[in-house]
Design an enzyme around this catalytic site. Structure first.
Site, mmCIF file in Angstrom:
data_model
loop_
_atom_site.group_PDB
_atom_site.id
_atom_site.type_symbol
_atom_site.label_atom_id
_atom_site.label_comp_id
_atom_site.label_asym_id
_atom_site.label_seq_id
_atom_site.Cartn_x
_atom_site.Cartn_y
_atom_site.Cartn_z
ATOM 1 N N GLU A 118 0.851 -1.205 0.000
ATOM 2 C CA GLU A 118 0.000 0.000 0.000
ATOM 3 C C GLU A 118 0.877 1.241 0.000
ATOM 4 O OE1 GLU A 118 -2.172 0.411 3.630
ATOM 5 O OE2 GLU A 118 -3.247 2.239 2.988
ATOM 6 N N ASP A 178 -4.188 -0.025 9.648
ATOM 7 C CA ASP A 178 -5.304 0.865 10.011
ATOM 8 C C ASP A 178 -6.512 0.512 9.139
ATOM 9 O OD1 ASP A 178 -3.910 3.617 8.044
ATOM 10 O OD2 ASP A 178 -4.849 1.720 7.483
ATOM 11 N N ASP A 237 -7.888 1.958 6.504
ATOM 12 C CA ASP A 237 -7.634 1.941 5.054
ATOM 13 C C ASP A 237 -6.919 0.650 4.664
ATOM 14 O OD1 ASP A 237 -7.145 5.479 4.230
ATOM 15 O OD2 ASP A 237 -8.907 4.166 4.453
#
Ligand code: 28F
Length: 641
Positions: free
Chosen positions: A430, A505, A507
């Site tokens: 990510e 987290d 996201d």
């Protein structure tokens, strides 16, 4: 048991049950959690067989405080009269292998229990079992202990006006690796049985959590389909078809039931059963279903000139966006399976049975629901066109790749220097900053890095074409190299491990779910083959202060507390908010180095349940998403090396 003589008959019985205890895997597959739950299915299937034979419409399953199980039905009650061997029938049924008459022709026309090994196996693998029979106005009870060896004489407990059978058993802890029952596992199977048998009332009690649920569906598998599409957008009410097929040259009949519904998205889901037992690998009944569906829709499309006479709609395009349940009932004489697992129906006449029953009725249904039929045909045509476009795009991409070298598979991918499918790993990272550190910190011989830009496309709503157009998805498909959907071929996969590495987290969790959804929808064999992992970055960096600073990492709050409590010197604690806060060296050391990293291997436990819930994952309600992940995707810590 006082001076019981062992005649040759009882020795044979003992040998039978003793053999079960020595080789339980031969009878129930395994002695882990799956085998433990198999015991419940055996006993419940006997109640279901009795209900299917027309006796009793309610089955109550109770998980007791001590993890023993009680199953009750209101059938005729297990016979407990004298058997020609001089023992009573009840003792024979629960101490002789296959004594349940399932194999010897017992008046049960079709039995789920045929897969089963009978209640005597459950007895053999239990530390105790108590059987109570209510019949002929009397209550009789027998108690077996120690794997069915010690048998108390049958007791007459009193009078009753009811009929039925109650069995309580406690799995033997010396045989099973776990004896803790999972509510969700039993619930899923019990709900499935209620869906499959109209108006059969199944009750599940959990005395440990005081939880109780009842499942009864008067519209049977139609309600099953509605349950599976509950979070999707159906475009019509569930369609239901049933019929009986006389098998030529035999006196046998095959009962056929089909329920199906089309939804807006593009996923295809077919769940099939024979005698109420799931056939996870499909078989001849599913083949018959598919051929009937394709034929009926093509006949309709030609009849109303929606396609040219020479054109044919592909089955996969018609079924894009369809959820269906196919349930057949076959007598034991015709029942045959492919392979060992009994997960794939072999019976050839089951293909004709479903094909003939469905073709005729579905043909009428389409003409009676012309607008809907037209909508589905048009959608299938669009799906065919988008697949053709995608194929062209892929061809074009391949051409481009040839012309422009590796460039177009995306400048983002940092490939491995060695091409070894057996050890290579693909990290899906990510964000570009973490992607950069991962590229720097990795072992480039066998670790490839593909940074993902923000939220990966929500593949649930897109169809294959638009998903393929998305840069990230196209790169992922191309990099993995095994194509996708029906064309997916695990043997072509370039990586042994595909590791999702995101921030810890919301996201990050969302991206994990989106990627799991993508793999679940378009590359499910990767999950089945255990190739999908989630990297576990540290939550804390703990610096031990003093003349020589020492850095430690903690992956959970508990670990952080333990480290802090154990160390004498002062410590500075940093809570990592994202991968980007680690430099390449730290990222390698904590999350990528096989010697020190923690990987979580992903398994999807229940297909049909997952089907109905996977839309939940696309929503923005992260709590529901987290629940789903906890309940349906089991994460086992993968011990590296
Ligand atoms: C909680 C588990 O096992 N229920 C059962 C019956 C009823 C009969 C039966 C069972 C016939 C001779 C094989 C009664 N009356 N629930 C259960 N209910 N077994 S198991 O018979 C055994 C077969 O041996 C039954 C007339 N016919 C059958």
């Amino acid at each position: 048991m006082a001076n019981k003589e062992y005649n040759d008959e009882s020795i044979t019985v003992l040998e039978g049950l003793e053999h079960v205890r020595k080789r339980p895997g031969m009878y129930i597959g395994s002695t882990d959690e799956r085998g433990l739950h198999h015991l419940v299915w055996e006993i419940v299937d006997n109640s279901i067989d009795e209900a299917l034979a027309g006796y009793g419409r309610e089955i109550i399953v109770t998980i007791n405080e001590d993890n023993s199980i009680t199953v009750e039905d209101n059938g005729r009650g297990v016979p407990c009269g004298m058997h020609q061997t001089g023992k009573n029938t009840m003792e024979i049924i629960y101490t002789k292998l296959n004594a349940g008459g399932k194999f010897g022709g017992n008046g049960y026309k079709t039995t789920g229990g045929l897969h089963g090994v009978g209640a005597s196996v459950v007895n053999a693998l239990s530390s105790y079992m108590v059987v109570t029979s209510y019949r002929d106005g009397k209550i009789h009870r027998m108690r077996f202990e120690n794997g069915g060896k010690d048998v108390s004489p049958i007791e007459l407990l009193g009078d009753t006006r009811k009929t039925g059978t109650t069995v309580t058993f406690k799995p033997d802890p010396t045989i099973f690796t776990t004896t803790v029952y999972q509510y969700e596992t039993i619930k899923t199977r019990i709900r499935e049985s209620a869906f499959l048998i109209k108006n059969l009332k199944m009750v599940l009690n959990d005395k440990r959590s005081k939880k109780q649920e009842t499942f009864v569906y008067e519209n049977g598998i139609s309600e099953y389909v509605a349950f599976m599409t509950s979070d999707k957008k159906p475009i019509h009410p569930v369609a239901y078809f049933e019929g009986t097929y006389k098998v030529p040259e035999t006196t046998e009949e095959i009962e056929v039931e089909v329920a199906l519904q089309f939804i807006e998205s593009y996923s295809e889901t077919i769940v099939s059963f024979v005698n109420n037992v799931k056939t996870g690998d499909g078989g001849s009944h599913e083949t018959g279903f598919k051929s009937a569906l394709t034929k009926a829709f093509n006949d309709f499309a030609h009849k109303y000139n929606l396609i040219k006479a020479k054109d044919q709609l592909e089955g996969t395009d018609i079924r894009a966006g369809m959820t269906a349940v196919v349930s057949v009932r076959i007598g034991e004489k015709l029942l045959e399976f492919e392979g060992q697992t009994k997960g794939k129906l072999g019976t050839p006449s089951a293909k004709q049975a479903v094909d003939i029953v469905l073709s005729e009725k579905l043909g009428y249904y389409l003409v009676e629901n012309k607008n809907l039929a037209e909508q589905i045909v048009k959608k299938a045509i669009k799906e065919a066109e988008s697949r053709a476009a995608a194929r062209k795009a892929r061809e074009q991409a391949r051409m481009d790749k040839k012309d422009k070298g590796e460039k177009n598979i995306s400048a983002k991918l940092a490939p491995t220097s060695e091409k070894n499918k057996e050890i290579n790993e693909l990290y899906l990272v990510e964000g570009d900053s973490a992607g950069g550190s991962a590229k720097q910190g990795r072992d480039r011989r066998y670790q490839a890095i593909l940074p993902l830009r923000g939220k990966v496309l929500n593949t649930e709503k897109a169809n294959a074409d638009s998903a393929l157009k998305n840069e990230e998805i196209a790169t992922m498909i191309y990099t993995i190299g095994a194509d996708y959907g029906v064309n997916f071929d695990l043997k072509k996969c370039n990586y042994k491990k595909i590791i999702i590495m995101t921030d810890a987290d919301d996201d990050g969790a969302h991206i994990q779910v989106l990627l799991l959804t993508f793999f679940f929808r378009y590359m499910k064999p990767l999950i089945d083959d255990g190739r999908i992992y989630i990297a576990k970055p540290p939550l804390f960096k703990i610096t031990k202060l003093g003349k020589k600073e020492e850095i430690l990492y903690a992956y959970t709050n508990e670990e952080k507390d333990r480290i802090v409590n154990e160390t004498k010197s002062q410590t500075r604690i940093q809570r990592y908010k994202g991968l980007g806060e680690m430099n390449a060296e730290q990222l390698w050391e904590t999350t990528m180095n096989p010697e020190t990293r923690t990987l979580i291997q992903v398994h999807i436990d229940d297909l049909s349940e997952a089907e109905s819930q996977i839309e939940v994952l696309m929503g923005n309600d992260s709590n529901r998403r987290r629940d789903w992940l906890e309940n349906h995707v089991s994460f086992t810590l993968e011990e590296d090396m």
